[in-house]
Design a protein around this motif. Structure first.
Motif, PDB file in Angstrom:
ATOM      1  N   SER A  61       1.039  -1.113   0.004  1.00  0.00           N
ATOM      2  CA  SER A  61      -0.077   0.022  -0.083  1.00  0.00           C
ATOM      3  C   SER A  61       0.765   1.257   0.108  1.00  0.00           C
ATOM      4  O   SER A  61       1.442   1.766   1.073  1.00  0.00           O
ATOM      5  CB  SER A  61      -0.813   0.148   1.123  1.00  0.00           C
ATOM      6  OG  SER A  61      -1.755   1.035   1.230  1.00  0.00           O
ATOM      7  N   PRO A  62       1.154   1.775  -1.272  1.00  0.00           N
ATOM      8  CA  PRO A  62       2.254   3.004  -1.221  1.00  0.00           C
ATOM      9  C   PRO A  62       1.457   4.293  -0.850  1.00  0.00           C
ATOM     10  O   PRO A  62       0.240   4.355  -0.834  1.00  0.00           O
ATOM     11  CB  PRO A  62       2.293   3.023  -2.585  1.00  0.00           C
ATOM     12  CG  PRO A  62       1.046   2.513  -3.361  1.00  0.00           C
ATOM     13  CD  PRO A  62       0.608   1.524  -2.478  1.00  0.00           C
ATOM     14  N   SER A  63       2.245   4.967  -0.077  1.00  0.00           N
ATOM     15  CA  SER A  63       2.264   6.329   0.465  1.00  0.00           C
ATOM     16  C   SER A  63       1.818   7.189  -0.620  1.00  0.00           C
ATOM     17  O   SER A  63       1.993   6.857  -1.978  1.00  0.00           O
ATOM     18  CB  SER A  63       3.153   6.837   1.161  1.00  0.00           C
ATOM     19  OG  SER A  63       4.272   7.165   0.473  1.00  0.00           O
ATOM     20  N   LEU A  64       1.500   8.516  -0.635  1.00  0.00           N
ATOM     21  CA  LEU A  64       1.109   9.111  -1.728  1.00  0.00           C
ATOM     22  C   LEU A  64       1.912   9.806  -2.752  1.00  0.00           C
ATOM     23  O   LEU A  64       1.792   9.959  -3.799  1.00  0.00           O
ATOM     24  CB  LEU A  64       0.275  10.408  -1.021  1.00  0.00           C
ATOM     25  CG  LEU A  64      -1.053  10.133  -0.467  1.00  0.00           C
ATOM     26  CD1 LEU A  64      -1.698  11.604   0.365  1.00  0.00           C
ATOM     27  CD2 LEU A  64      -1.996   9.902  -1.621  1.00  0.00           C
ATOM     28  N   GLU A  65       3.505   9.609  -2.155  1.00  0.00           N
ATOM     29  CA  GLU A  65       4.509   9.983  -2.934  1.00  0.00           C
ATOM     30  C   GLU A  65       4.868   8.883  -4.252  1.00  0.00           C
ATOM     31  O   GLU A  65       4.629   9.190  -5.286  1.00  0.00           O
ATOM     32  CB  GLU A  65       5.828  10.243  -1.998  1.00  0.00           C
ATOM     33  CG  GLU A  65       5.755  11.340  -1.243  1.00  0.00           C
ATOM     34  CD  GLU A  65       4.867  11.258   0.031  1.00  0.00           C
ATOM     35  OE1 GLU A  65       4.657  10.313   0.454  1.00  0.00           O
ATOM     36  OE2 GLU A  65       4.607  12.269   0.734  1.00  0.00           O
ATOM     37  N   PRO A  66       4.959   7.408  -3.634  1.00  0.00           N
ATOM     38  CA  PRO A  66       5.056   6.556  -4.736  1.00  0.00           C
ATOM     39  C   PRO A  66       3.877   6.269  -5.582  1.00  0.00           C
ATOM     40  O   PRO A  66       3.812   5.964  -6.610  1.00  0.00           O
ATOM     41  CB  PRO A  66       5.427   5.395  -4.097  1.00  0.00           C
ATOM     42  CG  PRO A  66       5.204   5.683  -2.510  1.00  0.00           C
ATOM     43  CD  PRO A  66       5.330   7.132  -2.409  1.00  0.00           C
TER      44      PRO A  66
END
Lengths: 410, 267
Positions: A361-366
């Motif tokens: 579950s990638p953070s908003l950056e990636p």
């Protein structure tokens, strides 16, 4: 004359005697007071990176403390869903602390110890750089102070709490936009006043040259692992390979691409386009910003005609920065890397899709990088390979995601 | 060669056996008209006037100067207004030196040659560029020299002896010694005695050079440093403007009084 990247020379060393890349990016635009501390640090780092004992120490902590290597996985469901290129992720968010910032933080603390400094200070936007520096400082017995924009403290609460829990002091920055740009300025101002006792860690590949070097040298661990993992998976570097990474300051992309510099792998950097229908963004490369000086280095930077640094906006605190690493300016002008941007909404959708289909579950950056991968994959053949650097975990963005999408999944 | 106005001021102060009083205010704080009025008033007491051209991302300024810059920028101050202020002031005070101080990006965007042309046309006597250190500033400093504009080099407590020598050798009519490791406006954390010790070490390398001290100087500390060739007071003046605005007082008359008092303490 067109700029060219030299082969067999580390990218960070491809500067002239004034520390400029391609004659126009980087340098040391610093107050006189910082000349000596920066010279001292430059000399110390030049010595340490040739020192086998230091390299062994670094590798020891990368393995036993950071947790190298981080996983390299195929995103089977996403690949199946998009019906195009094979999509993989380098799950850097599995590193201790949950993001790539741990590499730079660890190396800075090791250097601070060698320099005999007892205090470290650093800036942070998304809070990862601050969290990791506070973690590493605790591990290595250093006192730590983190400068963080007041707006970011609010929107990245979990990381801000982690910084405090690690025993570091958070200094809320209330000047200007109260985000990363002001945190870096305030941290540099603090260092001007305390450079005799304190080591400064710049949280990304920005700032005076030495900080760009140390940071990119540290995050290069990502691609050192990846190139081995790729050879194991495919037997060689696939003929058609795209390495997609988000770029704010540009530290994770610099590290993700480093070992592939002299190969045929394609690099795509994804900037933060800001909210849809907004004039504000954090994408100086995509939007053709002019070269200017920010935080001690010449770079493409969002600014007005006079040279006042411009306002930015992005849902992702870690990408919300008006400038971009001189290394990426150099990669853009040499055409070694391509840069594009995706907007807040696309990033949110990408987060949602990846989190739903996959175990990450990638953070908003990636998620910005995933959004670009999701756009590209269906247009490519199944023999082509896309690897996304999943350099942060969505947990820190829980509040924002809930607010924007109504629910949070992970 | 004709002596610069900056040299002439230091010569005069030497004859009067006192240090030169140098003030720093931000152009356009709190607006263009008041800025001109302030310069006109305080120039009666001050020997040299530094005028900051504001930047919104300063890496070496403390809270007071940041506040002044912020006010000026909020009023929409542009470089052309800064030069307008200088021109208007110089019309009535042609022999009073004005030094512009700021960050390099504004010059970079304006174009070095273009910027110097405007300096010349408005009557600017010197420049202090905070983030363009030696030797990277050599090129630009030479350009200034050709236009008879003083490029003022900075020396700090961290500057090595070797470097100090080189900087002095390439300097023009004035050199700025930063009293301590601090942003502008920090509390004086080093004793005046220690500052003067360092100062004298540098001064001895070339006693003819006009070496001034700045950072952390207020009405409380100025008299203990008065053996220097010149003393710069900045943040205290910015703070005076901030406070007078807060209290609804006229910043022009307030500042006039403060600078008058500062002068009294060093003569």
């Amino acid at each position: 004359m067109s700029l060219k990247i030299k082969k067999n020379i580390p990218l960070i060393d491809q500067h002239d005697k004034n520390y400029m890349y391609g004659g126009k990016f980087g340098g040391n635009f610093i107050p006189e007071t910082l000349k000596k501390p920066i010279d001292d640090l430059t000399k110390l780092f030049a010595k340490l990176r040739k020192d086998k004992k230091f390299i062994n120490e670094r590798d020891y902590y990368f393995k036993n403390y950071v947790g190298a290597p981080t996983p390299f996985i195929k995103l089977e469901n996403l690949t199946e869903h998009l019906k195009g290129a094979q999509i993989y992720a380098k799950v850097v968010s599995e590193a201790n602390g949950g993001a790539h910032k741990i590499y730079n933080a660890t190396v800075h603390c090791l250097i601070a110890k060698k320099a005999g400094k007892k205090y470290v200070v650093g800036d942070t936007g998304a809070g990862y750089a601050g969290k990791m520096l506070s973690m590493a400082a605790k591990k290595f017995g250093l006192n730590c102070k983190i400068f963080m924009g007041a707006k970011d403290i609010k929107r990245q609460r979990p990381n801000a709490d982690a910084i405090k829990k690690n025993g570091a002091e958070i200094v809320p920055v209330t000047t200007g936009s109260q985000t990363l740009v002001d945190a870096v300025s305030e941290c540099m101002r603090y260092w001007v006043s305390n450079c005799d006792t304190t080591h400064m860690c710049v949280g990304s590949t920005v700032g005076p040259n030495i900080f760009i070097k140390i940071c990119a040298w540290s995050t290069a661990q990502i691609s050192r692992e990846l190139i081995e993992q790729i050879k194991e998976e495919f037997g060689k570097i696939p003929n058609k390979l795209k390495l997609i990474n988000c770029v704010g300051g540009g530290s994770s992309a610099a590290g993700f691409w480093n070992e592939f510099m002299d190969t045929h792998a394609q690099f795509i950097g994804v900037e933060a386009g800001g909210p849809k229908n907004s004039k504000l963004h954090a994408a100086p490369l995509t939007n053709g910003s002019k070269i200017g000086i920010l935080h001690g280095a010449a770079q493409y930077v969002i600014q007005d005609k006079e040279g006042q640094i411009g306002s930015t906006e992005s849902i992702s605190a870690g990408l919300d920065y008006p400038g971009i690493s001189p290394l990426h300016c150099f990669l853009k002008d040499t055409k070694r890397a391509k840069y594009t941007s995706v907007n807040d909404e696309e990033a949110l959708k990408a987060y949602q899709l990846v989190s739903k289909l996959e175990n990450i579950s990638p953070s908003l950056e990636p998620s910005h990088a995933f959004a670009e991968a999701i756009k590209l994959a269906p247009k490519l053949k199944s023999s082509e390979v896309i690897i996304v650097n999943s350099c942060g975990d969505s947990l820190k963005d829980k509040d924002i995601i809930k607010q924007k999408l109504g629910s949070y999944i992970r | 060669m004709k002596k610069s106005k900056i040299s002439l001021v230091f010569n005069k102060c030497k004859i009067e056996k006192r240090s030169a009083l140098i003030t720093y205010t931000v152009a356009g704080d709190n607006n263009v008209n008041n800025s001109i009025k302030i310069l006109n008033k305080i120039s009666k007491h001050a020997d040299i006037l530094e005028l900051g051209f504001p930047h919104n991302t300063p890496i070496a300024d403390g809270g007071q100067i940041q506040g002044s810059s912020h006010r000026a920028l909020k009023h929409g101050i542009k470089l052309k207004d800064v030069f307008h202020i200088v021109k208007r002031f110089k019309k009535n005070n042609p022999s009073k030196p004005i030094i512009l101080m700021g960050y390099f990006n504004l010059i970079y965007q304006n174009g070095e040659d273009n910027f110097l042309k405007s300096c010349k046309a408005s009557g600017v006597d010197g420049l202090i560029i905070v983030d363009l250190p030696y030797p990277e500033n050599k090129n630009f400093a030479n350009k200034c020299k050709k236009k008879s504009i003083n490029f003022i080099q900075l020396i700090s407590p961290t500057t090595s002896k070797d470097r100090v020598k080189k900087i002095i050798k390439d300097s023009h009519d004035m050199i700025y010694y930063i009293s301590m490791l601090s942003t502008t406006g920090g509390e004086l954390k080093v004793s005046p005695k220690k500052i003067l010790q360092n100062y004298n070490k540098i001064k001895r390398i070339d006693p003819k050079k006009n070496l001034v001290i700045g950072f952390g100087i207020t009405d409380k500390t100025i008299s203990s440093l008065k053996s220097a060739s010149g003393l710069v007071v900045g943040s205290m003046l910015c703070k005076t403007i901030t406070n007078s605005l807060k209290m609804g007082q006229n910043p022009v008359t307030k500042l006039d009084k403060v600078v008058y008092n500062l002068k009294k303490k060093i003569i």
